[in-house]
Design an enzyme around this catalytic site. Sequence first.
Site, short mmCIF file in Angstrom:
data_model
loop_
_atom_site.label_atom_id
_atom_site.label_comp_id
_atom_site.label_asym_id
_atom_site.label_seq_id
_atom_site.Cartn_x
_atom_site.Cartn_y
_atom_site.Cartn_z
N ARG A 252 41.33 -8.35 -89.04
CA ARG A 252 42.66 -8.68 -88.52
C ARG A 252 43.56 -7.46 -88.32
O ARG A 252 44.62 -7.56 -87.71
CB ARG A 252 43.34 -9.71 -89.44
CG ARG A 252 42.85 -11.13 -89.19
CD ARG A 252 43.41 -12.10 -90.20
NE ARG A 252 42.72 -12.00 -91.49
CZ ARG A 252 43.16 -12.56 -92.61
NH1 ARG A 252 44.29 -13.24 -92.61
NH2 ARG A 252 42.47 -12.44 -93.73
N GLY B 20 29.79 -11.34 -99.78
CA GLY B 20 30.75 -12.00 -100.66
C GLY B 20 31.18 -11.16 -101.85
O GLY B 20 30.53 -10.18 -102.21
N SER C 257 72.15 39.90 -79.80
CA SER C 257 71.81 38.63 -79.16
C SER C 257 70.82 38.85 -78.02
O SER C 257 70.82 39.90 -77.37
CB SER C 257 73.07 37.98 -78.60
OG SER C 257 73.88 37.55 -79.66
C1 UD1 Z 1 39.17 -13.84 -102.06
C2 UD1 Z 1 38.93 -14.87 -103.15
C3 UD1 Z 1 40.08 -15.87 -103.12
C4 UD1 Z 1 41.39 -15.15 -103.33
C5 UD1 Z 1 41.56 -14.06 -102.29
C6 UD1 Z 1 42.76 -13.24 -102.60
C7 UD1 Z 1 36.52 -15.09 -103.38
C8 UD1 Z 1 35.35 -15.91 -103.07
N1 UD1 Z 1 37.68 -15.52 -102.91
O1 UD1 Z 1 39.14 -14.52 -100.83
O2 UD1 Z 1 39.91 -16.83 -104.15
O3 UD1 Z 1 42.48 -16.06 -103.24
O4 UD1 Z 1 40.42 -13.19 -102.29
O5 UD1 Z 1 42.98 -12.31 -101.59
O6 UD1 Z 1 36.40 -14.08 -104.04
N2 UD1 Z 1 34.79 -7.66 -100.25
C9 UD1 Z 1 33.74 -6.80 -100.47
N3 UD1 Z 1 32.46 -7.24 -100.21
C10 UD1 Z 1 32.21 -8.48 -99.76
C11 UD1 Z 1 33.29 -9.35 -99.54
C12 UD1 Z 1 34.57 -8.92 -99.79
O7 UD1 Z 1 33.93 -5.67 -100.88
O8 UD1 Z 1 31.05 -8.80 -99.56
C13 UD1 Z 1 36.13 -7.19 -100.50
C14 UD1 Z 1 36.97 -7.13 -99.24
O9 UD1 Z 1 36.99 -5.81 -98.73
C15 UD1 Z 1 38.35 -7.51 -99.74
C16 UD1 Z 1 38.10 -8.37 -100.95
O10 UD1 Z 1 36.78 -8.13 -101.33
O11 UD1 Z 1 39.10 -6.39 -100.16
C17 UD1 Z 1 38.33 -9.85 -100.66
O12 UD1 Z 1 37.43 -10.27 -99.71
P1 UD1 Z 1 37.75 -11.41 -98.71
O13 UD1 Z 1 36.54 -11.74 -97.94
O14 UD1 Z 1 38.98 -11.07 -97.95
O15 UD1 Z 1 38.06 -12.62 -99.68
P2 UD1 Z 1 39.04 -13.78 -99.39
O16 UD1 Z 1 38.42 -14.73 -98.46
O17 UD1 Z 1 40.36 -13.25 -99.05
CA CA Z 2 41.57 -11.23 -98.27
#
Ligand code: UD1
Ligand code: CA
Length: 508
Positions: free
Chosen positions: A19, A84, A411
């Site tokens: 985003r 994840g 100057s």
């Molecule tokens: C996650 C949480 C959610 C919480 C939210 C807060 C989970 C399953 N969900 O959701 O409960 O309310 O954060 O912002 O954890 N990342 C990795 N590797 C991955 C996936 C993500 O490093 O494989 C990092 C991303 O860079 C990011 C963070 O983890 O900084 C969160 O990942 P994102 O996929 O945005 O999780 P949310 O769906 O926001």
């Molecule tokens: Ca997030």
Amino acid sequence: MSVPRPAAVIVLAAGEGTRMKSSKPKVLHELCGRALVDHMLAAARGLDPERLIVVIGHAREQVQAHLDTTGSDALAVVQREQKGTGHAVRTVLESVGAVNGTVLVTYGDTPLLRTETLAELLATHAAEGNAVTVLTAEVPDPTGYGRIIRDTTGAVLEIVEDKDASPEQKAIKEMNSGVYAFDGLLLADGVKRVGSSNAQGEEYLTDVLSILREDGHRVGAYVAADHVEVEGVNDRVQLAFARRVLNTRVLEGHMRAGVTIIDPASTWIDVGVAIERDVVVHPGTQLHGRTSIATGAEVGPATTLTDTAVGAGAVVRNAVCEGAEIGAEATVGPYTYLRPGTRLGRKAKAGSYVEMKNAEVGDGSKVPHLTYVGDATIGVGTNIGAATIFVNYDGVNKHHTTIGDHVRVGSDSMLVAPVTVGDGAYTAAGSVITNDVPPGAIAVARARQRNVEGWVERRRAGTASAEAARRAAASQDGGSSHPEDLPETADQAGQAARSGERTPGSGK
Ligand code: UD1
Ligand code: CA
């Protein structure tokens, strides 16, 4: 409050940050003088963890290069595919091994999260003897976040992702910040048992909570006092919001420490800037990088300083300065550009429409107007006349100019480097100085003036100028002043000396 030292802090930063709509990885976007990820690392360092680990994946070359150039002490672990948050933590623990002690898990995109809040989470975690303690917050609009599901006694049961939540669960306003304190060994065991049968087909770190609770371990929550602190940055609107909040925090810190900030709304100060007491910051000022301002100085309005040191009692107005050192009680501006390597001594002056680069200006020396000083050393008590150019570039190489103490440069001088003007020397206005000037000499390097009498009446007859000249001649004829009454024309050296003496005066 006793805060146990965490055995490890794991910062998740492998995600793409779609985003942001950017070719730059999300965690490298900047606010208040630091990349997003560096704000989180700084907050984590405040806990003095034994190990600091960052999970990188998307655009990992860029993120790794950033960590390298900033000299980060964090260990980067690569998560090749983003499967994840649970998978990210599992990848770390498979790489470094299970960690015995408290492991704090957090994200690289929450720049407002303070060390103090993380410490409160750790303290609660230790005091309650939990296997895991999640940092939560009540938010006005929890859309998109995981929800904290509690039983009737208030005990935390599980976290349900927005995409997996029922309408009743979606109504819950308590959100999961994504920050947790874990028992390291239980975490290592828990992440291995996380499945991916959910709406997103990902390994959810959130599932570790219910796994540990079902095993009979204590699961707790710490509710953050201010939900703004735990909200992450996902797009540039949120980035701007976070920047404003963080800036306000920085400004309030300075004001409480004795700095006057006239207009906080138009003032931007990076987190690394140091300001002493009784400094006044005027509207429209931006202070970046490692800028420092000593006591009693006034900065602004409309001034941008980057990596610049301002001495005590100095005044810097309407200026742009980068990598400059401004001495105590020196004055800069208005409309001045000081580039890297500029060093102004005590009570020195860089005035209006003056640009300097790699230039040392001695104590009490003045460069008041319309001047370029590049690659130069200027002694003490020297005055550089208006519109002087230090001609430092021959088209291929840069050369140095050395000006002594108590020099008066006339100057509109061109000082063609390499050249030296000795102590106490003068240069005549309008001179092109190509040879060294010995101490105490005046250098005159310009064509002599020649007046062609009557030229306008002859060659521009009928013009307003010719008419004005005719009137002047007529009134002179009728008056008492005759050319014969004028003093004899000064000899060349005398004339030069006069203009040379007069000129620096115009640069006061
Ligand atoms: C996650 C949480 C959610 C919480 C939210 C807060 C989970 C399953 N969900 O959701 O409960 O309310 O954060 O912002 O954890 N990342 C990795 N590797 C991955 C996936 C993500 O490093 O494989 C990092 C991303 O860079 C990011 C963070 O983890 O900084 C969160 O990942 P994102 O996929 O945005 O999780 P949310 O769906 O926001
Ligand atoms: Ca997030």
